[in-house]
Design an enzyme around this catalytic site. Structure first.
Site, PDB file in Angstrom:
ATOM      1  N   GLU A 102      35.185  29.445  57.830  1.00 63.90           N
ATOM      2  CA  GLU A 102      34.371  28.076  57.813  1.00 63.90           C
ATOM      3  C   GLU A 102      32.998  28.545  57.155  1.00 63.90           C
ATOM      4  O   GLU A 102      32.507  27.243  56.678  1.00 63.90           O
ATOM      5  CB  GLU A 102      34.068  27.471  59.480  1.00 63.90           C
ATOM      6  CG  GLU A 102      35.292  26.967  60.198  1.00 63.90           C
ATOM      7  CD  GLU A 102      34.793  26.528  61.511  1.00 63.90           C
ATOM      8  OE1 GLU A 102      33.636  26.242  61.769  1.00 63.90           O
ATOM      9  OE2 GLU A 102      35.569  26.704  62.251  1.00 63.90           O
ATOM     10  N   ASP A 149      33.158  46.508  67.409  1.00 69.57           N
ATOM     11  CA  ASP A 149      33.352  47.707  68.456  1.00 69.57           C
ATOM     12  C   ASP A 149      34.506  47.837  69.106  1.00 69.57           C
ATOM     13  O   ASP A 149      35.113  47.057  69.733  1.00 69.57           O
ATOM     14  CB  ASP A 149      32.152  47.598  69.604  1.00 69.57           C
ATOM     15  CG  ASP A 149      31.762  49.029  69.948  1.00 69.57           C
ATOM     16  OD1 ASP A 149      31.480  50.078  69.308  1.00 69.57           O
ATOM     17  OD2 ASP A 149      31.909  49.108  71.336  1.00 69.57           O
TER      18      ASP A 149
HETATM   19  C1  BGC Z   1      30.542  52.921  69.562  1.00 73.17           C
HETATM   20  C2  BGC Z   1      30.172  54.094  70.502  1.00 73.17           C
HETATM   21  C3  BGC Z   1      30.058  53.370  71.947  1.00 73.17           C
HETATM   22  C4  BGC Z   1      31.552  52.827  72.303  1.00 73.17           C
HETATM   23  C5  BGC Z   1      31.042  51.842  73.326  1.00 73.17           C
HETATM   24  C6  BGC Z   1      31.981  52.968  70.257  1.00 73.17           C
HETATM   25  O1  BGC Z   1      33.048  53.140  69.698  1.00 73.17           O
HETATM   26  O2  BGC Z   1      30.464  53.361  68.381  1.00 73.17           O
HETATM   27  O3  BGC Z   1      28.698  54.397  70.015  1.00 73.17           O
HETATM   28  O4  BGC Z   1      29.533  54.252  72.706  1.00 73.17           O
HETATM   29  O5  BGC Z   1      31.979  52.095  71.439  1.00 73.17           O
HETATM   30  O6  BGC Z   1      30.850  50.831  73.064  1.00 73.17           O
END
Ligand code: BGC
Length: 518
Positions: A252, A203
């Site tokens: 790994e 993310d």
């Molecule tokens: C996720 C979102 C989230 C954000 C903060 C993003 O890119 O896909 O859904 O709100 O990151 O974590």
């Protein structure tokens, strides 16, 4: 089959709270997902990417993690996770989980410890705290704005310091200059790798590292994540050092496991840096999420992705929809036209070289739900902007599985956490299953044909019309008509493998795609 499964896979995004609800509390769960693995196997996908299911106060639908090693009780427990993973593996489906390293929840023990500790303490060093200027206590340390609206800084409850949050105030940013943060995430990676996951979607993979000194951004500090990202908190060169330490860890483990980056960058060139051989395996290409439905924009995005990824030896990674953007049926105009174009675009993606991500419900032709009442909306971006940003709830409405029932089969009982539109009865799995020409059957057929016709490259052929293009991918010939008028396609092949909308007198209708046997 290519040497690595992840170079040409079809990967299905499951958004846990909206996929399937086994316990009838109105919110999806891991057992619900497990029960629907046969559905995913029949769809023909190679892997699942599962959005966060970790312990979380759910201020940002789970992207605010309070414990990276625990399952949120709303979704189940670790035993449910293990069972779901086992069922997926038995069905030949791999599982990629979501890792959220840019920020924690404000309820994470680290942030709670930081608030309890003094300014300058090691506990506060794990985040970005800055002193309040007594002469100017209302002005934050810099002009950065939250992606969800409002300032990116909030004062601690005692008012003595500010802390940084690029997203909601419940999502404090971690300080990636701190060694403990590195150690913790390496340990979290191992925790899930040991449990048997096949990879991680990272993310905000272009976040984490901030420019030294946290300098102001240009303008008023407002930065949109979707679109342009030139900012002192995004796509900093230092972030690549993190991935160079993560790659050996995943290597790994047996089983060809992967990292996929959510990296919003200014260009395909910048994105491809994340894909160097000692960094990540895939990075979503969001250019087609941003592109209007048209031959010129699509061709430009395709050419640039292919050229840049070839430079680093990485597969192209195509996507049209996810839990953060408006569903592509609606982006392309909605109604019958939007659905026809969405199917054409999907067929196009499935014939491009590389990996394709499918967002849950697009295989049913679901539209964005635009008319959700304010009181049911949960997205922090809606609330932080007083509704100025409509937010992302409209693409997160629970799936319709049956024609009838309180939640159209989403769960055995209970109102779904977001209401489903009445006309989704006709878009339910039950309504489409086995029905020739339905979007579900179209996806199943397209994915099955793709398996026997994996693209080996892309050679553009003469255009069939003004807003249309054609190419040979080494295994089949594809023609896509972005215009509203039919185009003649007889010159491209004799045997039709698949059309998103049937041909009429040898012509491909507007907003449609066709594959010909070579
Ligand atoms: C996720 C979102 C989230 C954000 C903060 C993003 O890119 O896909 O859904 O709100 O990151 O974590």
């Amino acid at each position: 089959m290519s040497e690595h499964w992840w170079r040409d896979a079809v990967i299905y995004q499951v958004y846990p709270r909206s996929f399937a609800d086994a316990n009838g509390d109105g919110m999806g769960d891991l057992e619900g997902i497990r029960s629907r693995i046969p559905y995913l196997a029949k769809l023909g996908v190679d892997a699942i990417w599962l959005s966060p299911f970790y312990a979380s106060p759910q201020k940002d639908a789970g992207y605010d993690v309070s414990d990276y090693r625990a399952i949120d009780p709303r979704f189940g427990g670790l035993e449910d996770f293990d069972r779901m993973l086992e069922t997926a593996h038995e069905a030949g489906i791999r599982l990629i989980v979501d890792l959220v390293p840019n920020h924690t929840s404000s309820e994470h023990v680290w942030f709670q410890a930081a608030l309890a500790a003094a300014p300058g303490s090691p506990e506060r060093e794990r985040y970005h705290f800055r002193d309040v200027d007594p002469a100017d206590p209302q002005t934050p340390p810099n002009n950065w704005q939250s992606i969800f609206g409002g300032p990116a800084w909030t004062r601690t409850p005692d008012g003595a310091q500010w802390y940084l949050h690029l997203f909601d105030s419940s999502q404090p940013d971690l300080n990636w200059d701190n060694a403990e943060v590195h150690e913790e995430f390496e340990s979290v990676l191992r925790f899930w790798l040991d449990r048997g996951v096949d990879g991680f979607r990272i993310d905000v993979a272009h976040g984490m590292v901030k420019a030294p000194g946290l300098p102001d951004t240009g303008g008023d500090g407002t930065i949109e994540m979707i679109g342009t990202t030139q900012a002192p908190f995004f796509d900093q060169d230092g972030v690549h050092d993190i991935y160079r330490t993560w790659r050996p860890i995943i290597e790994e483990y047996e089983g060809d496991r992967i990292f996929v980056a959510e990296a919003w960058t200014d260009s395909a060139e910048r994105r491809s840096l994340y894909l160097r051989p000692d960094e990540l395996h895939q990075a979503f290409n969001f250019d087609l999420v941003l592109a209007p439905f048209g031959a010129v924009d699509f061709r430009k995005a395709i050419d640039s992705e292919i050229a840049n990824n070839a430079g680093v030896g990485a597969p192209c990674t195509w996507v049209l929809s996810n839990h953060d953007v408006q569903r592509h049926v609606t982006r392309y105009g909605g109604g019958e036209t939007g659905l026809a174009r969405a199917r054409a675009a999907t067929q196009l993606l499935l014939s491009l070289p590389g990996v394709v991500y499918v967002y849950q419900g697009e295989e049913l032709g679901l539209n964005e739900v635009l008319d959700l009442p304010a009181e049911v909306r949960e997205d922090p971006s809606f609330h932080r902007t007083n509704g100025e940003q409509i937010g992302r709830d409209g693409c997160r409405v629970p799936l319709p599985w049956t024609r009838e029932g309180v939640s159209l089969g989403f769960g055995p009982a209970g109102e779904p956490w977001l209401p489903q539109p009445a006309d989704w009865t006709d878009l339910s799995v039950e309504a489409e299953d086995g029905v020739e020409g339905s979007t579900l059957e179209f996806y199943r057929k397209a994915i099955a044909i793709r398996k026997g016709h994996k693209a080996t490259g892309l050679t553009w052929l003469a255009d069939p019309g003004d807003d249309a293009f054609a190419f040979d991918n080494g295994a089949l010939v594809a023609v896509v008509n972005f215009s509203d008028e039919p185009v003649p396609v007889e010159a491209y092949g004799e045997e039709v493998l698949l059309t998103s909308t049937p041909l009429v007198d040898g012509e491909l209708p507007g907003g449609a795609a066709v594959w010909f046997k070579k």
